[in-house]
Design a protein around this motif. Structure first.
Motif, PDB file in Angstrom:
ATOM      1  N   LEU A 217       0.835  -1.203   0.079  1.00  0.00           N
ATOM      2  CA  LEU A 217      -0.070  -0.051  -0.030  1.00  0.00           C
ATOM      3  C   LEU A 217       0.828   1.296  -0.028  1.00  0.00           C
ATOM      4  O   LEU A 217       0.746   2.303  -0.811  1.00  0.00           O
ATOM      5  CB  LEU A 217      -0.943   0.023   1.253  1.00  0.00           C
ATOM      6  CG  LEU A 217      -1.954   1.300   1.363  1.00  0.00           C
ATOM      7  CD1 LEU A 217      -2.815   1.487   0.349  1.00  0.00           C
ATOM      8  CD2 LEU A 217      -2.569   0.970   2.583  1.00  0.00           C
TER       9      LEU A 217
ATOM     10  N   MET B 114       0.716   3.700  -3.119  1.00  0.00           N
ATOM     11  CA  MET B 114      -0.334   4.928  -2.984  1.00  0.00           C
ATOM     12  C   MET B 114      -0.016   6.099  -3.588  1.00  0.00           C
ATOM     13  O   MET B 114       1.173   6.679  -3.615  1.00  0.00           O
ATOM     14  CB  MET B 114      -0.528   5.209  -1.407  1.00  0.00           C
ATOM     15  CG  MET B 114       0.624   5.760  -0.628  1.00  0.00           C
ATOM     16  SD  MET B 114       0.306   5.809   1.199  1.00  0.00           S
ATOM     17  CE  MET B 114       2.081   6.136   1.769  1.00  0.00           C
TER      18      MET B 114
ATOM     19  N   ASP C 116      -5.342   8.822   7.273  1.00  0.00           N
ATOM     20  CA  ASP C 116      -4.874   7.537   7.573  1.00  0.00           C
ATOM     21  C   ASP C 116      -5.911   6.848   8.596  1.00  0.00           C
ATOM     22  O   ASP C 116      -5.713   6.980   9.631  1.00  0.00           O
ATOM     23  CB  ASP C 116      -3.474   7.487   8.062  1.00  0.00           C
ATOM     24  CG  ASP C 116      -2.825   6.069   8.455  1.00  0.00           C
ATOM     25  OD1 ASP C 116      -3.518   5.261   8.196  1.00  0.00           O
ATOM     26  OD2 ASP C 116      -1.667   6.113   8.899  1.00  0.00           O
TER      27      ASP C 116
ATOM     28  N   VAL D   2       1.759   4.160   7.554  1.00  0.00           N
ATOM     29  CA  VAL D   2       1.066   4.748   6.382  1.00  0.00           C
ATOM     30  C   VAL D   2       1.157   6.396   6.528  1.00  0.00           C
ATOM     31  O   VAL D   2       1.662   6.938   5.329  1.00  0.00           O
ATOM     32  CB  VAL D   2      -0.265   4.316   6.162  1.00  0.00           C
ATOM     33  CG1 VAL D   2      -0.921   4.979   5.052  1.00  0.00           C
ATOM     34  CG2 VAL D   2      -0.247   2.665   5.722  1.00  0.00           C
TER      35      VAL D   2
ATOM     36  N   ALA E 280       3.263   8.954   4.406  1.00  0.00           N
ATOM     37  CA  ALA E 280       2.748   9.743   3.550  1.00  0.00           C
ATOM     38  C   ALA E 280       3.044  11.274   3.851  1.00  0.00           C
ATOM     39  O   ALA E 280       2.896  12.286   2.965  1.00  0.00           O
ATOM     40  CB  ALA E 280       1.283   9.580   3.807  1.00  0.00           C
TER      41      ALA E 280
ATOM     42  N   ILE F 174      -6.715   6.698   2.922  1.00  0.00           N
ATOM     43  CA  ILE F 174      -5.678   5.584   2.946  1.00  0.00           C
ATOM     44  C   ILE F 174      -5.761   4.570   3.902  1.00  0.00           C
ATOM     45  O   ILE F 174      -5.781   4.981   5.204  1.00  0.00           O
ATOM     46  CB  ILE F 174      -4.450   6.103   2.860  1.00  0.00           C
ATOM     47  CG1 ILE F 174      -4.238   6.966   1.641  1.00  0.00           C
ATOM     48  CG2 ILE F 174      -3.331   4.582   2.404  1.00  0.00           C
ATOM     49  CD1 ILE F 174      -2.801   7.538   1.292  1.00  0.00           C
TER      50      ILE F 174
ATOM     51  N   GLN G  18      -7.990   4.694  -1.079  1.00  0.00           N
ATOM     52  CA  GLN G  18      -6.992   3.897  -1.290  1.00  0.00           C
ATOM     53  C   GLN G  18      -6.776   2.840  -0.254  1.00  0.00           C
ATOM     54  O   GLN G  18      -6.598   3.188   1.082  1.00  0.00           O
ATOM     55  CB  GLN G  18      -5.780   4.633  -1.651  1.00  0.00           C
ATOM     56  CG  GLN G  18      -5.781   5.516  -2.558  1.00  0.00           C
ATOM     57  CD  GLN G  18      -4.411   6.148  -3.000  1.00  0.00           C
ATOM     58  OE1 GLN G  18      -3.525   5.608  -3.242  1.00  0.00           O
ATOM     59  NE2 GLN G  18      -4.392   7.661  -2.349  1.00  0.00           N
TER      60      GLN G  18
ATOM     61  N   VAL H  60      -4.069  -3.671  -4.088  1.00  0.00           N
ATOM     62  CA  VAL H  60      -4.216  -2.262  -3.689  1.00  0.00           C
ATOM     63  C   VAL H  60      -5.224  -1.719  -4.696  1.00  0.00           C
ATOM     64  O   VAL H  60      -4.899  -1.686  -5.760  1.00  0.00           O
ATOM     65  CB  VAL H  60      -3.041  -1.461  -3.493  1.00  0.00           C
ATOM     66  CG1 VAL H  60      -3.304  -0.075  -3.241  1.00  0.00           C
ATOM     67  CG2 VAL H  60      -2.140  -2.153  -2.596  1.00  0.00           C
TER      68      VAL H  60
ATOM     69  N   ALA I 291      -7.801   1.856  -5.618  1.00  0.00           N
ATOM     70  CA  ALA I 291      -8.284   3.273  -5.780  1.00  0.00           C
ATOM     71  C   ALA I 291      -9.569   3.533  -6.035  1.00  0.00           C
ATOM     72  O   ALA I 291      -9.950   3.169  -7.379  1.00  0.00           O
ATOM     73  CB  ALA I 291      -7.235   3.919  -6.228  1.00  0.00           C
TER      74      ALA I 291
END
Length: 195
Positions: free
Chosen positions: A48, A52, A62, A70, A74, A126, A156, A190, A192
């Motif tokens: 991921l 992403m 998140d 994550v 990010a 995400i 996502q 994964v 989206a």
């Protein structure tokens, strides 16, 4: 029986620090017993993170952040990150990990699913959803995502191919204008969804 999506894990606290390099940068995370993926970065989360979609001006959610991998990764690529988790130990670890990694453009909030961000919108949500929490929780994550996304925003998520990928994909097809597979590997996919 305590799960990592319980509010208060009933397992004794043990911590283990890990170091990982993701998207060309290195990070240090304190992981904890009773929090998802103790002592390692699981393959689904890694897939991921590596796949992403992120954009410099974005505000990201998140959802179910665990110890924060994550959201922290990010944060290096977007404007701002809000991280949430129902597990109080996860929230504590994620806050520590923000400090360890020198992150200033993120915050961690405690609460279930979208409760901590009621009325807020994001450019992307995400998540590595808690599959073992059951289909109802997965369903809630997907169907409520569009109301927390700006127009054209993305949900996502990563899901095990054999643990609900078909179900999630069908759900996303029903609630998003378009759904793309961003990556697959190690038994994970994964997706989206574009709001």
């Amino acid at each position: 029986m305590s799960h990592y999506y319980s509010e208060e894990p009933n397992v004794p606290l043990k911590t283990r620090t890990i170091e990982v390099c993701l998207r060309g940068q290195c990070f240090k995370f304190i992981t904890a017993s009773g929090v998802f993926s103790f002592g390692k970065l699981d393959r689904g989360t890694e897939l991921l993170i590596e796949s992403m979609i992120l954009d410099k001006g974005w505000r990201i959610l998140d959802l179910g952040c665990g110890y924060g991998a994550v959201g922290i990764v990010a944060s290096r690529f977007v404007d701002y990150v809000v991280m949430t988790d129902v597990n109080r130990r996860a929230v504590k670890m994620a806050r520590k990990n923000l400090k360890i990694n020198g992150v200033r453009n993120a915050e961690v909030r405690w609460g279930s699913l979208y409760e901590p961000v009621r009325g807020e919108k994001f450019d992307a949500i995400i998540t590595n959803p808690p599959v073992h929490a059951g289909k109802e929780v997965l369903r809630e994550i997907v169907i409520n995502a569009p109301r927390h996304l700006n127009d054209g925003g993305l949900l996502q998520l990563v899901i095990k191919t054999k643990q609900g990928a078909k179900y999630i994909k069908a759900l996303m097809d029903d609630h998003f204008t378009e759904v793309r597979e961003l990556a697959k590997g190690s038994g994970y996919r994964v997706y989206a969804g574009i709001a």
